[in-house]
Design a protein around this motif. Sequence first.
Motif, PDB file in Angstrom:
ATOM      1  N   LYS A  63       0.852  -1.186   0.000  1.00  0.00           N
ATOM      2  CA  LYS A  63       0.000   0.000   0.000  1.00  0.00           C
ATOM      3  C   LYS A  63       0.885   1.233   0.000  1.00  0.00           C
ATOM      4  CE  LYS A  63      -3.579  -2.358   2.549  1.00  0.00           C
ATOM      5  NZ  LYS A  63      -4.308  -2.494   3.790  1.00  0.00           N
ATOM      6  N   LYS A  65       0.708   5.343   0.650  1.00  0.00           N
ATOM      7  CA  LYS A  65      -0.153   6.347   1.271  1.00  0.00           C
ATOM      8  C   LYS A  65       0.229   7.721   0.747  1.00  0.00           C
ATOM      9  CE  LYS A  65      -2.360   7.252   5.577  1.00  0.00           C
ATOM     10  NZ  LYS A  65      -2.523   6.780   6.922  1.00  0.00           N
ATOM     11  N   ASN A  77       4.149   8.118   1.194  1.00  0.00           N
ATOM     12  CA  ASN A  77       4.655   7.239   2.249  1.00  0.00           C
ATOM     13  C   ASN A  77       5.545   8.009   3.237  1.00  0.00           C
ATOM     14  OD1 ASN A  77       3.331   5.008   1.177  1.00  0.00           O
ATOM     15  ND2 ASN A  77       5.062   4.462  -0.109  1.00  0.00           N
ATOM     16  N   GLU A 101      -2.099  -0.754  -3.670  1.00  0.00           N
ATOM     17  CA  GLU A 101      -3.239   0.127  -3.434  1.00  0.00           C
ATOM     18  C   GLU A 101      -2.730   1.523  -3.091  1.00  0.00           C
ATOM     19  OE1 GLU A 101      -6.518   0.646   0.073  1.00  0.00           O
ATOM     20  OE2 GLU A 101      -6.061  -1.378  -0.582  1.00  0.00           O
ATOM     21  N   GLN A 103      -3.623   4.835  -1.206  1.00  0.00           N
ATOM     22  CA  GLN A 103      -4.523   5.366  -0.186  1.00  0.00           C
ATOM     23  C   GLN A 103      -4.363   6.879  -0.135  1.00  0.00           C
ATOM     24  OE1 GLN A 103      -3.486   3.287   3.409  1.00  0.00           O
ATOM     25  NE2 GLN A 103      -4.594   1.460   2.786  1.00  0.00           N
ATOM     26  N   GLU A 105      -5.248  10.420   1.537  1.00  0.00           N
ATOM     27  CA  GLU A 105      -5.719  10.946   2.820  1.00  0.00           C
ATOM     28  C   GLU A 105      -5.316  12.416   2.962  1.00  0.00           C
ATOM     29  OE1 GLU A 105      -5.456   9.975   7.591  1.00  0.00           O
ATOM     30  OE2 GLU A 105      -4.284   8.805   6.195  1.00  0.00           O
ATOM     31  N   LYS A 129      -6.231   0.731  -8.411  1.00  0.00           N
ATOM     32  CA  LYS A 129      -6.515   0.440  -6.996  1.00  0.00           C
ATOM     33  C   LYS A 129      -6.322   1.728  -6.204  1.00  0.00           C
ATOM     34  CE  LYS A 129      -5.436  -4.433  -6.944  1.00  0.00           C
ATOM     35  NZ  LYS A 129      -4.692  -5.477  -6.261  1.00  0.00           N
ATOM     36  N   GLY A 131      -8.160   4.374  -3.073  1.00  0.00           N
ATOM     37  CA  GLY A 131      -9.154   4.491  -2.022  1.00  0.00           C
ATOM     38  C   GLY A 131      -8.916   5.714  -1.151  1.00  0.00           C
ATOM     39  N   PHE A 132     -10.013   6.266  -0.648  1.00  0.00           N
ATOM     40  CA  PHE A 132      -9.947   7.357   0.315  1.00  0.00           C
ATOM     41  C   PHE A 132      -9.906   6.739   1.705  1.00  0.00           C
ATOM     42  CE2 PHE A 132     -11.944   9.288  -3.351  1.00  0.00           C
ATOM     43  CZ  PHE A 132     -11.320  10.514  -3.427  1.00  0.00           C
ATOM     44  N   VAL A 133      -8.972   7.149   2.542  1.00  0.00           N
ATOM     45  CA  VAL A 133      -8.875   6.631   3.897  1.00  0.00           C
ATOM     46  C   VAL A 133      -8.945   7.791   4.886  1.00  0.00           C
ATOM     47  CG1 VAL A 133      -7.564   4.574   3.268  1.00  0.00           C
ATOM     48  CG2 VAL A 133      -6.350   6.650   3.853  1.00  0.00           C
TER      49      VAL A 133
END
Length: 145
Positions: A63, A65, A77, A101, A103, A105, A129, A131-133
Motif C-alpha cells: 500500500k 499512502k 509514504n 493500493e 490510499q 488521505e 486500486k 481508495g480514500f482513507v
Amino acid sequence: MAMSGGKDDGAPMMEMNMTPLIDVLLVLLIMFIITIPVATHAVNIDLPQPNPTPPDVFVEPEKNKLVLTVDNQILWNGNAVDMGQLRTLLEQSKSINPEPELQFEPEAQASYDLAAKVLQLIKASGVTKFGFVGNERYRTFGKAG
C-alpha cells in the motif's frame, strides 16, 4: 336442475344446488395432488469440496499512502514529493504486479485546489486500486477532528 313438480308460486327455492360446489372442490383437490410431487422434486448438483487446509501464506498487498498537508505538501509514504515526482511514482507503482493500493488521505484543512490537481493527476495516470482513507474522522460535520 331440480324442478319442483307443481305450481310455481314465485317463492325462492329453499334447497341449495351442491353440484357446482362439489365440482370446484374436486378440481382443486386434483390440482393440489398433481402439484405436490413437483414441489418436492430434488435436483442433485455436484458441489466443489472445501479445501481443508488454508493457504500457507497470505501475502498482504503493498500500500502506498498519499497525504496532503495543510502547508500544501504532498507526502508519498511520509516523504515530501512534488507533482513531477508524484507522476513518476504513480507510473512506477502501476508497473508492479500486483498493483499496490493507493490510499489518499488529505488533512482536514488541506488545500482543495491541491487535492483537485492531485486527484486529476491520479486519474490521468490510470491507477486502478485507489481508495480514500481516514474519512471516519469527518463523520460529524462541523466538528474539528
